[in-house]
Design a protein around this motif. Structure first.
Motif, PDB file in Angstrom:
ATOM      1  N   SER A 185      -2.769  21.646  39.075  1.00  0.00           N
ATOM      2  CA  SER A 185      -1.757  21.579  38.430  1.00  0.00           C
ATOM      3  C   SER A 185      -1.525  20.292  39.502  1.00  0.00           C
ATOM      4  O   SER A 185      -1.288  19.347  38.733  1.00  0.00           O
ATOM      5  CB  SER A 185      -0.584  22.616  39.561  1.00  0.00           C
ATOM      6  N   GLU A 186      -2.820  19.888  40.652  1.00  0.00           N
ATOM      7  CA  GLU A 186      -2.345  18.399  41.321  1.00  0.00           C
ATOM      8  C   GLU A 186      -2.699  17.140  40.810  1.00  0.00           C
ATOM      9  O   GLU A 186      -2.162  15.987  40.640  1.00  0.00           O
ATOM     10  CB  GLU A 186      -2.927  18.866  42.693  1.00  0.00           C
ATOM     11  N   GLU A 187      -4.418  17.895  40.078  1.00  0.00           N
ATOM     12  CA  GLU A 187      -4.934  16.721  39.384  1.00  0.00           C
ATOM     13  C   GLU A 187      -3.923  16.579  37.987  1.00  0.00           C
ATOM     14  O   GLU A 187      -3.992  15.404  37.168  1.00  0.00           O
ATOM     15  CB  GLU A 187      -6.086  17.752  39.061  1.00  0.00           C
ATOM     16  N   THR A 188      -3.619  17.703  37.210  1.00  0.00           N
ATOM     17  CA  THR A 188      -3.186  17.225  35.984  1.00  0.00           C
ATOM     18  C   THR A 188      -1.630  16.134  36.794  1.00  0.00           C
ATOM     19  O   THR A 188      -1.652  14.769  35.557  1.00  0.00           O
ATOM     20  CB  THR A 188      -1.785  18.933  35.637  1.00  0.00           C
ATOM     21  N   ASP A 189      -1.570  16.252  36.985  1.00  0.00           N
ATOM     22  CA  ASP A 189      -0.165  14.820  37.668  1.00  0.00           C
ATOM     23  C   ASP A 189      -0.689  13.798  37.843  1.00  0.00           C
ATOM     24  O   ASP A 189       0.293  13.256  37.850  1.00  0.00           O
ATOM     25  CB  ASP A 189       0.894  15.729  39.205  1.00  0.00           C
ATOM     26  N   LEU A 190      -1.825  14.054  38.177  1.00  0.00           N
ATOM     27  CA  LEU A 190      -2.914  12.956  38.788  1.00  0.00           C
ATOM     28  C   LEU A 190      -2.441  12.076  37.791  1.00  0.00           C
ATOM     29  O   LEU A 190      -2.396  10.800  37.342  1.00  0.00           O
ATOM     30  CB  LEU A 190      -3.154  12.757  40.104  1.00  0.00           C
ATOM     31  N   TRP A 191      -3.438  13.124  36.822  1.00  0.00           N
ATOM     32  CA  TRP A 191      -3.961  11.927  35.721  1.00  0.00           C
ATOM     33  C   TRP A 191      -2.308  11.641  34.440  1.00  0.00           C
ATOM     34  O   TRP A 191      -2.665  11.075  34.029  1.00  0.00           O
ATOM     35  CB  TRP A 191      -5.304  13.352  35.192  1.00  0.00           C
ATOM     36  N   GLU A 203      -1.674   6.246  26.160  1.00  0.00           N
ATOM     37  CA  GLU A 203      -0.013   5.876  27.141  1.00  0.00           C
ATOM     38  C   GLU A 203       0.172   7.814  27.113  1.00  0.00           C
ATOM     39  O   GLU A 203       0.675   7.597  28.795  1.00  0.00           O
ATOM     40  CB  GLU A 203       0.366   5.141  26.834  1.00  0.00           C
ATOM     41  N   ASN A 204       0.405   7.863  25.899  1.00  0.00           N
ATOM     42  CA  ASN A 204       1.187   9.625  26.281  1.00  0.00           C
ATOM     43  C   ASN A 204       0.709  10.247  26.351  1.00  0.00           C
ATOM     44  O   ASN A 204       0.808  11.189  25.668  1.00  0.00           O
ATOM     45  CB  ASN A 204       2.558   8.836  24.917  1.00  0.00           C
ATOM     46  N   GLY A 205      -1.144  10.289  26.384  1.00  0.00           N
ATOM     47  CA  GLY A 205      -1.906  11.191  25.875  1.00  0.00           C
ATOM     48  C   GLY A 205      -1.249  12.173  26.973  1.00  0.00           C
ATOM     49  O   GLY A 205      -1.216  11.755  28.070  1.00  0.00           O
ATOM     50  N   GLY A 206      -1.922  13.532  27.060  1.00  0.00           N
ATOM     51  CA  GLY A 206      -2.007  14.190  27.460  1.00  0.00           C
ATOM     52  C   GLY A 206      -3.293  14.216  29.165  1.00  0.00           C
ATOM     53  O   GLY A 206      -4.141  13.090  29.337  1.00  0.00           O
ATOM     54  N   GLN A 241      -5.882  15.437  30.447  1.00  0.00           N
ATOM     55  CA  GLN A 241      -7.100  15.876  30.299  1.00  0.00           C
ATOM     56  C   GLN A 241      -7.527  14.616  29.283  1.00  0.00           C
ATOM     57  O   GLN A 241      -8.235  14.295  29.274  1.00  0.00           O
ATOM     58  CB  GLN A 241      -7.667  16.754  29.182  1.00  0.00           C
ATOM     59  N   GLN A 242      -6.675  13.845  28.453  1.00  0.00           N
ATOM     60  CA  GLN A 242      -7.474  13.159  27.121  1.00  0.00           C
ATOM     61  C   GLN A 242      -7.398  11.610  28.400  1.00  0.00           C
ATOM     62  O   GLN A 242      -8.587  11.157  28.132  1.00  0.00           O
ATOM     63  CB  GLN A 242      -6.816  12.814  26.454  1.00  0.00           C
ATOM     64  N   LYS A 243      -6.626  11.286  29.200  1.00  0.00           N
ATOM     65  CA  LYS A 243      -7.330  10.521  30.297  1.00  0.00           C
ATOM     66  C   LYS A 243      -7.259   9.767  30.827  1.00  0.00           C
ATOM     67  O   LYS A 243      -8.628   9.162  31.252  1.00  0.00           O
ATOM     68  CB  LYS A 243      -5.627   9.958  31.143  1.00  0.00           C
ATOM     69  N   LYS A 244      -8.385  11.623  31.358  1.00  0.00           N
ATOM     70  CA  LYS A 244      -9.816  11.985  32.659  1.00  0.00           C
ATOM     71  C   LYS A 244     -10.548  11.388  31.934  1.00  0.00           C
ATOM     72  O   LYS A 244     -11.625  10.639  32.072  1.00  0.00           O
ATOM     73  CB  LYS A 244      -9.396  13.013  32.954  1.00  0.00           C
ATOM     74  N   ALA A 245     -10.834  12.345  30.691  1.00  0.00           N
ATOM     75  CA  ALA A 245     -11.408  11.725  30.149  1.00  0.00           C
ATOM     76  C   ALA A 245     -12.142  10.806  29.132  1.00  0.00           C
ATOM     77  O   ALA A 245     -13.460   9.815  28.930  1.00  0.00           O
ATOM     78  CB  ALA A 245     -11.670  13.136  28.401  1.00  0.00           C
ATOM     79  N   PHE A 246     -10.954  10.143  29.034  1.00  0.00           N
ATOM     80  CA  PHE A 246     -11.042   8.247  28.379  1.00  0.00           C
ATOM     81  C   PHE A 246     -11.707   7.765  29.995  1.00  0.00           C
ATOM     82  O   PHE A 246     -12.884   7.092  29.351  1.00  0.00           O
ATOM     83  CB  PHE A 246      -9.667   7.714  28.685  1.00  0.00           C
TER      84      PHE A 246
END
Length: 99
Positions: free
Chosen positions: A10-16, A50-53, A55-60
């Motif tokens: 949940s912490e990583e989700t908020d960061l990303w 920009e408005n992606g989830g 996990q999408q931002k992290k993968a990018f």
């Protein structure tokens, strides 16, 4: 940089989720159409979710880091500037800097 993982805490989700674009505002396309700051093409910069989830931002961003390594550039230099961008924007930086 962060280890690759399919599940985010949940912490990583908020960061990303709050991660800004990996563009570090240099925007000079000299290396075969790639920016000298972040090594992205114009199309790649436009593709950042920009408005992606989260996990999408992290993968990018993980793909960007892998591309930097592949072309022989040290991703720590980009990461250092990206960390400063996050600070300017008032968001926590989701990546760690390895020297």
């Amino acid at each position: 940089m962060n280890a690759k993982s399919t599940e985010l805490s949940s912490e990583e989700t908020d960061l990303w989720a709050r991660a800004p674009s990996p563009c570090i505002d240099v925007c000079k396309y000299k290396r075969r159409g790639r920016c000298i700051g972040c090594s992205m093409t114009k199309l790649e910069k436009q593709a950042f979710p920009e408005n992606g989830g989260p996990q999408q931002k992290k993968a990018f961003i993980e793909t960007l880091i892998a591309n930097l390594e592949e072309i022989g550039r040290n991703p720590a230099f980009w990461a250092y500037t990206y960390r400063h961008k996050c600070e300017r924007e008032g968001v926590p930086c989701p990546i760690t800097i390895e020297k």
